[in-house]
Design an enzyme around this catalytic site. Structure first.
Site, PDB file in Angstrom:
ATOM      1  N   TYR A 195     101.869   1.617 -32.050  1.00 13.02           N
ATOM      2  CA  TYR A 195     101.121   2.723 -31.350  1.00 13.02           C
ATOM      3  C   TYR A 195     101.569   2.794 -29.840  1.00 13.02           C
ATOM      4  O   TYR A 195     100.890   2.336 -29.194  1.00 13.02           O
ATOM      5  CB  TYR A 195      99.630   2.380 -31.387  1.00 13.02           C
ATOM      6  CG  TYR A 195      98.816   3.667 -31.092  1.00 13.02           C
ATOM      7  CD1 TYR A 195      98.508   4.615 -32.227  1.00 13.02           C
ATOM      8  CD2 TYR A 195      98.238   3.787 -29.924  1.00 13.02           C
ATOM      9  CE1 TYR A 195      97.702   5.839 -31.899  1.00 13.02           C
ATOM     10  CE2 TYR A 195      97.335   4.808 -29.674  1.00 13.02           C
ATOM     11  CZ  TYR A 195      96.923   5.651 -30.539  1.00 13.02           C
ATOM     12  OH  TYR A 195      96.030   6.915 -30.344  1.00 13.02           O
ATOM     13  N   TYR A 215      90.997   5.127 -30.097  1.00 13.69           N
ATOM     14  CA  TYR A 215      91.609   4.311 -31.143  1.00 13.69           C
ATOM     15  C   TYR A 215      91.606   2.911 -30.464  1.00 13.69           C
ATOM     16  O   TYR A 215      91.863   2.920 -29.138  1.00 13.69           O
ATOM     17  CB  TYR A 215      92.765   4.965 -31.558  1.00 13.69           C
ATOM     18  CG  TYR A 215      93.331   3.989 -32.435  1.00 13.69           C
ATOM     19  CD1 TYR A 215      92.618   3.339 -33.826  1.00 13.69           C
ATOM     20  CD2 TYR A 215      94.805   3.307 -32.376  1.00 13.69           C
ATOM     21  CE1 TYR A 215      93.179   2.668 -34.530  1.00 13.69           C
ATOM     22  CE2 TYR A 215      95.163   2.447 -33.408  1.00 13.69           C
ATOM     23  CZ  TYR A 215      94.632   2.085 -34.528  1.00 13.69           C
ATOM     24  OH  TYR A 215      94.829   1.146 -35.308  1.00 13.69           O
TER      25      TYR A 215
HETATM   26  N1  LIG Z   1      93.817   9.472 -37.357  1.00 11.52           N
HETATM   27  C1  LIG Z   1      93.685   8.279 -36.991  1.00 11.52           C
HETATM   28  O1  LIG Z   1      94.244   7.381 -37.442  1.00 11.52           O
HETATM   29  C2  LIG Z   1      93.017   8.347 -35.578  1.00 11.52           C
HETATM   30  C3  LIG Z   1      92.250   6.876 -35.207  1.00 11.52           C
HETATM   31  C4  LIG Z   1      91.702   7.060 -34.220  1.00 11.52           C
HETATM   32  C5  LIG Z   1      91.576   8.390 -33.206  1.00 11.52           C
HETATM   33  N2  LIG Z   1      92.131   9.205 -33.440  1.00 11.52           N
HETATM   34  C6  LIG Z   1      92.089  10.329 -32.751  1.00 11.52           C
HETATM   35  O2  LIG Z   1      91.447  11.567 -33.390  1.00 11.52           O
HETATM   36  C7  LIG Z   1      91.863  12.716 -32.404  1.00 11.52           C
HETATM   37  C8  LIG Z   1      92.088  13.603 -33.469  1.00 11.52           C
HETATM   38  O3  LIG Z   1      93.455  13.562 -34.222  1.00 11.52           O
HETATM   39  P1  LIG Z   1      93.628  13.498 -35.847  1.00 11.52           P
HETATM   40  O4  LIG Z   1      94.154  12.004 -36.279  1.00 11.52           O
HETATM   41  O5  LIG Z   1      92.231  13.831 -36.526  1.00 11.52           O
HETATM   42  O6  LIG Z   1      94.579  14.554 -36.026  1.00 11.52           O
HETATM   43  P2  LIG Z   1      94.633  16.146 -36.122  1.00 11.52           P
HETATM   44  O7  LIG Z   1      96.084  16.580 -36.321  1.00 11.52           O
HETATM   45  O8  LIG Z   1      93.647  16.770 -37.026  1.00 11.52           O
HETATM   46  O9  LIG Z   1      94.091  16.603 -34.576  1.00 11.52           O
HETATM   47  C9  LIG Z   1      94.836  16.376 -33.396  1.00 11.52           C
HETATM   48  C10 LIG Z   1      95.049  17.899 -32.870  1.00 11.52           C
HETATM   49  O10 LIG Z   1      95.519  17.920 -31.581  1.00 11.52           O
HETATM   50  C11 LIG Z   1      96.178  18.899 -31.434  1.00 11.52           C
HETATM   51  N3  LIG Z   1      96.912  19.142 -30.073  1.00 11.52           N
HETATM   52  C12 LIG Z   1      98.179  18.390 -29.725  1.00 11.52           C
HETATM   53  N4  LIG Z   1      98.590  18.511 -28.755  1.00 11.52           N
HETATM   54  C13 LIG Z   1      97.797  19.435 -28.083  1.00 11.52           C
HETATM   55  C14 LIG Z   1      97.653  20.193 -27.007  1.00 11.52           C
HETATM   56  N5  LIG Z   1      98.573  19.981 -26.001  1.00 11.52           N
HETATM   57  N6  LIG Z   1      96.599  21.072 -26.838  1.00 11.52           N
HETATM   58  C15 LIG Z   1      95.539  21.136 -27.885  1.00 11.52           C
HETATM   59  N7  LIG Z   1      95.774  20.610 -28.860  1.00 11.52           N
HETATM   60  C16 LIG Z   1      96.599  19.701 -29.074  1.00 11.52           C
HETATM   61  C17 LIG Z   1      97.078  19.375 -32.799  1.00 11.52           C
HETATM   62  O11 LIG Z   1      97.387  20.560 -33.075  1.00 11.52           O
HETATM   63  C18 LIG Z   1      95.933  18.850 -33.854  1.00 11.52           C
HETATM   64  O12 LIG Z   1      95.045  19.844 -34.216  1.00 11.52           O
HETATM   65  C19 LIG Z   1      92.884  12.302 -31.659  1.00 11.52           C
HETATM   66  O13 LIG Z   1      92.417  12.120 -30.250  1.00 11.52           O
HETATM   67  C20 LIG Z   1      93.547  11.040 -32.112  1.00 11.52           C
HETATM   68  O14 LIG Z   1      93.916  10.485 -31.316  1.00 11.52           O
HETATM   69  C21 LIG Z   1      93.036   9.512 -34.689  1.00 11.52           C
END
Ligand SMILES: NC(=O)c1ccc[n+]([C@@H]2O[C@H](COP(=O)([O-])OP(=O)(O)OC[C@H]3O[C@@H](n4cnc5c(N)ncnc54)[C@H](O)[C@@H]3O)[C@@H](O)[C@H]2O)c1
Length: 300
Positions: free
Chosen positions: A190, A180
């Protein structure tokens, strides 16, 4: 016709526990391109996810263009905070959500993949997970423990996964993670060291691309996604406002869909992207390129 073809490829997507996030969307796009997909799910979310699958609660999201349902070859328990069982504190190992699922560490995942499919067995590895327990706190108020947990779970986990799974990958394979823009620019709200974790993830993407490229002939990239109201993002608290702000101020003024990240993930995992490694790819409707907010400015 040029198309993304992942036929005969196996992907492991770490960080899927529902149908709302980027990991699910990437898994689905890869399956649509012909890949078989295994997922890694955080043990506290594992039963809920298995229930969603079994009870048909996410069948609509699983529907493939040919009418069939997206299926996962395996759903592995994975807590990416731990490299091996010996590192896991007693209270986690004996916790009711962990004690029945076997070895949920990154090393455990490696061993299960080896036992299930042999070596080499993977073509694509997706890291789509993050956790910062103090994400709502400004960096100035973040504890050492909160900061280190954010960096451990959200950034070192990529290093751990690549170092253990890259040896199981076919040459020409691809690793992908999600980052991000708060890793390079200030995004108020954040916090908790999550911005630091994303900065580390992006830097490690370059170094891992070099090291794993030379050693295993695989590529390593990260997608810098715009905001999406996933389960993880909802923990930040103001995600809907961020989605609206981005939609109002981006060159393409509409909300980003998970699907748009999914299809870029499938492309980056394919041989069509064989020349791309060590790179942060923005999938954010162009927001990162703006130098000034549009909303509220007369005439724009
Ligand atoms: N949603 C946004 O706005 C956004 C923007 C940019 C980047 N991201 C990134 O995208 C990626 C996925 O996130 P998302 O937003 O799709 O949400 P999401 O909830 O679908 O995915 C996050 C996942 O991480 C898992 N998780 C948390 N701690 C963990 C651990 N210790 N071991 C294994 N799994 C673990 C959760 O159970 C969840 O399934 C992340 O890296 C997030 O930072 C998200």
């Amino acid at each position: 016709m040029l198309s993304i073809d992942l036929t005969g490829k196996r992907a492991l997507v770490a960080g899927v526990a529902d149908d709302a996030g980027f990991g699910f969307a990437i898994a689905k796009a890869m399956a649509e391109a012909g890949a078989t997909v295994c997922v890694g799910t955080w043990p506290p979310a594992l039963n809920i996810f298995l229930n969603l699958l079994e009870r048909g609660k996410i069948d609509e999201a699983r529907r493939m263009p040919d009418g069939s349902l997206l299926t996962f070859e395996r759903v592995y328990p994975l807590d990416a905070a731990y490299d091996a069982l010996a590192d896991v504190p007693e209270e986690i190992r004996t916790n009711k959500r962990y004690k029945e699922v076997g070895d949920f560490t990154v090393e455990g995942l490696r061993q299960r993949l080896l036992a299930d499919f042999g070596d080499p067995c993977l073509d694509i590895v997706v890291h789509s997970l993050a956790n910062g327990p103090e994400v709502k706190r400004p960096l100035l108020e973040t504890s050492r423990g909160g900061y280190l947990t954010a960096v451990s779970v959200s950034a070192y986990s990529l290093v751990s996964i690549v170092s253990r799974l890259a040896p199981l990958m076919h040459p020409g394979g691809a690793v992908l993670s999600l980052t991000y823009m708060a890793g390079e620019r200030v995004v108020p709200g954040y916090g908790g060291g999550m911005s630091s974790a994303k900065a580390a993830l992006e830097s490690d993407t370059r170094t891992l691309a070099y090291e794993a490229g030379r050693k295993y002939a695989i590529r390593v990239n990260t997608i810098s996604a715009g905001p999406l109201a996933s389960r993880a993002a909802s923990a930040i608290g103001n995600i809907e406002r961020m989605v609206d702000y981005y939609a109002a101020n981006s060159p393409i003024p509409e909300p980003l869909s998970a699907r748009e990240v999914g299809t870029v993930g499938a492309f980056l995992g394919s041989r069509l992207a064989s020349g791309i490694t060590g790179t942060t790819i923005y999938v954010d409707k162009g927001y990162h390129s703006m130098g000034m907010a549009v909303s509220g400015v007369e005439g724009l």
